[in-house]
Design a protein around this motif. Sequence first.
Motif, PDB file in Angstrom:
ATOM      1  N   LYS A 308       0.804  -1.233   0.000  1.00 10.38           N
ATOM      2  CA  LYS A 308       0.000   0.000   0.000  1.00 10.38           C
ATOM      3  C   LYS A 308       0.839   1.286   0.000  1.00 10.38           C
ATOM      4  O   LYS A 308       0.698   2.142   0.894  1.00 10.38           O
ATOM      5  N   PRO A 309       1.708   1.462  -0.981  1.00  8.10           N
ATOM      6  CA  PRO A 309       2.539   2.673  -1.029  1.00  8.10           C
ATOM      7  C   PRO A 309       1.714   3.898  -1.414  1.00  8.10           C
ATOM      8  O   PRO A 309       0.632   3.768  -2.001  1.00  8.10           O
ATOM      9  N   LYS A 310       2.254   5.081  -1.095  1.00  7.36           N
ATOM     10  CA  LYS A 310       1.544   6.328  -1.369  1.00  7.36           C
ATOM     11  C   LYS A 310       1.850   6.783  -2.799  1.00  7.36           C
ATOM     12  O   LYS A 310       2.616   7.731  -3.023  1.00  7.36           O
ATOM     13  N   VAL A 311       1.309   6.093  -3.780  1.00  9.46           N
ATOM     14  CA  VAL A 311       1.455   6.437  -5.203  1.00  9.46           C
ATOM     15  C   VAL A 311       0.178   6.003  -5.916  1.00  9.46           C
ATOM     16  O   VAL A 311      -0.603   5.208  -5.379  1.00  9.46           O
ATOM     17  N   LEU A 490       9.985  -3.768 -10.374  1.00  4.18           N
ATOM     18  CA  LEU A 490       8.829  -2.871 -10.428  1.00  4.18           C
ATOM     19  C   LEU A 490       8.341  -2.535  -9.020  1.00  4.18           C
ATOM     20  O   LEU A 490       8.049  -1.381  -8.706  1.00  4.18           O
ATOM     21  N   ALA A 491       8.267  -3.537  -8.170  1.00  2.00           N
ATOM     22  CA  ALA A 491       7.784  -3.303  -6.808  1.00  2.00           C
ATOM     23  C   ALA A 491       8.723  -2.338  -6.086  1.00  2.00           C
ATOM     24  O   ALA A 491       8.281  -1.430  -5.383  1.00  2.00           O
ATOM     25  N   GLU A 492      10.020  -2.513  -6.297  1.00  5.89           N
ATOM     26  CA  GLU A 492      11.002  -1.645  -5.655  1.00  5.89           C
ATOM     27  C   GLU A 492      10.902  -0.225  -6.229  1.00  5.89           C
ATOM     28  O   GLU A 492      10.991   0.761  -5.495  1.00  5.89           O
ATOM     29  N   TYR A 493      10.714  -0.127  -7.548  1.00  5.14           N
ATOM     30  CA  TYR A 493      10.570   1.195  -8.188  1.00  5.14           C
ATOM     31  C   TYR A 493       9.364   1.942  -7.598  1.00  5.14           C
ATOM     32  O   TYR A 493       9.450   3.124  -7.276  1.00  5.14           O
ATOM     33  N   ILE A 494       8.261   1.231  -7.445  1.00  2.40           N
ATOM     34  CA  ILE A 494       7.052   1.852  -6.901  1.00  2.40           C
ATOM     35  C   ILE A 494       7.291   2.275  -5.448  1.00  2.40           C
ATOM     36  O   ILE A 494       6.920   3.368  -5.029  1.00  2.40           O
ATOM     37  N   ARG A 495       7.946   1.417  -4.698  1.00  4.26           N
ATOM     38  CA  ARG A 495       8.227   1.713  -3.292  1.00  4.26           C
ATOM     39  C   ARG A 495       9.119   2.951  -3.172  1.00  4.26           C
ATOM     40  O   ARG A 495       8.863   3.835  -2.356  1.00  4.26           O
TER      41      ARG A 495
END
Length: 499
Positions: A308-311, A490-495
């Motif tokens: 649940k990142p803030k993006v 991708l998950a790391e980029y989003i984070r």
Amino acid sequence: MLWTDWNINWRVVGANHNDGDRADMIIRFVDASFQNRGELILHPRLDDALRDLYGRGSYSGKPGEAVSMPTLGLLQQPYALFVGCERAPMSEQALRNVAGTIGNKLLELKAGSADIVVPAGQPAASANALMEGLLLGLYRRNSLAVGGREQAKLERVSFLLEEGADIEAWQIALQRGYIAANAVCYARELTNVPSNRLTPELLAGEARALSERYGFDCTIYDEKTAAAEGMGGLLAVGMGSVNPPRMIVLRYGGDPGSGQSIGLIGKGITFDTGGVSLKKAEGMEEMISDMGGAAAVLGAMRAIGELKPKVNVVMVVPAAENMPSGSAFKPGDVLTAYGGQTVEVLNTDAEGRIVLADGVTTAIRFGATKLIDVATLTGAVMHALGDLATGAFTSDESMLGDVLQAASRAGEYVWQLPLHPEYDRLLKSDVADVKNHGGSWAGAIAGALFVRHFTEGKPWVHLDIGGTAWMWSDRGFESKGGTGVMVRTLAEYIRLSAD
Ligand code: BES
Ligand code: MN
Ligand code: ZN
């Protein structure tokens, strides 16, 4: 859903912990210092046995080499596993690889529970890599045979920390790894399901199930609504099959106050025969993995749903089956893509870029302000980089810089290839805005250039996983079949974008 999480009960316990809870196996990392006589590793008698094996040359102690032995009542756990490693602190990559060996071994030895002695001096921040390697090493493709092959039996893992280690910090980082590994296994599972069991419609159903689990917005265009919208690229590629195409959209709004939104577009060709420009028979079965890009973005959404990142994220999967038939598109056809540009088809096997064109336009219409596409787009990228590195292309060097940083933190190899303006002539068409095939040279670059035509000047990164989405044999913690490559990146980029 196709992948229903590891059913593993794991916990972190401090030094000297003893609740009488006996695991099948104790696992001890050993660096080169194990050769020093007198140093206690696990138990003097077992240590002697290990040094004896070393003396005979049957155990080298190199990183990744593992040896198991029965403990014959000397320890609580009936088996011990010694795993070679570098001296701690290891890099995350080194730790992930060693943990992969442990995963492979636990699978092979059919262990139901394990106590893992965490190497002294290893920082908590790297614990995600330990969990990732372990779980990815345990994964194998399902056998669909009657009875099937046995999957991993591991149900319980305890991580035993050294004196004074920060239990909570280990717990948090291990949990991050657990989420990442589950997302990768989900992508592997999606990739490994054969195309008769994963049509575009079933893939759309899978995305819908994911949206229900995590509360994403879900929009799915079928062949009729896609036609009404004017998705001419998706329809052209999909219309040769009796399994009609789908345009799949998931939206996650973690930052409602922001107008920015990251578009993740994944190529979802559930099977690529090449169409009328038919592929050769040998090895064609690999083309069940031509939705590896879709698997990567769906896997990333699974991680996003957990973290649940803030993006804000818009995920788009153009899904179709590329078949030769009486209704298939043909070389020479001119299509109108969703964005209104025309495409001259010279080779129906260059179908991925055509569906991606409509996928990119869809992401933009759903508000994406930045674009990352992931696709098994070309065989040519494999000639350039083999099966080890994913090819990257961009219209925005700083955005690619962020993606490369995420890849390096995730431990996935990504390497940039150029898009000099002089390459543009590869795709010049006499009869349309662009043609879909640029000849036999610079094939990966031509594929990337085609996709860029549809990005409307938005910052864009293209990841060609044509060489990395599928393994023909086991390699470290990657087993034969779908790899789930780019999920962690991708998950790391989003984070990192949310920071
Ligand atoms: N899905 C393939 C690319 C591919 C081939 C990925 C082998 C992994 C392994 C893609 O649709 C394709 O067929 N590309 C063609 C493009 C060519 C016709 C311009 C290729 O790479 O040969
Ligand atoms: Mn193709
Ligand atoms: Zn393809």
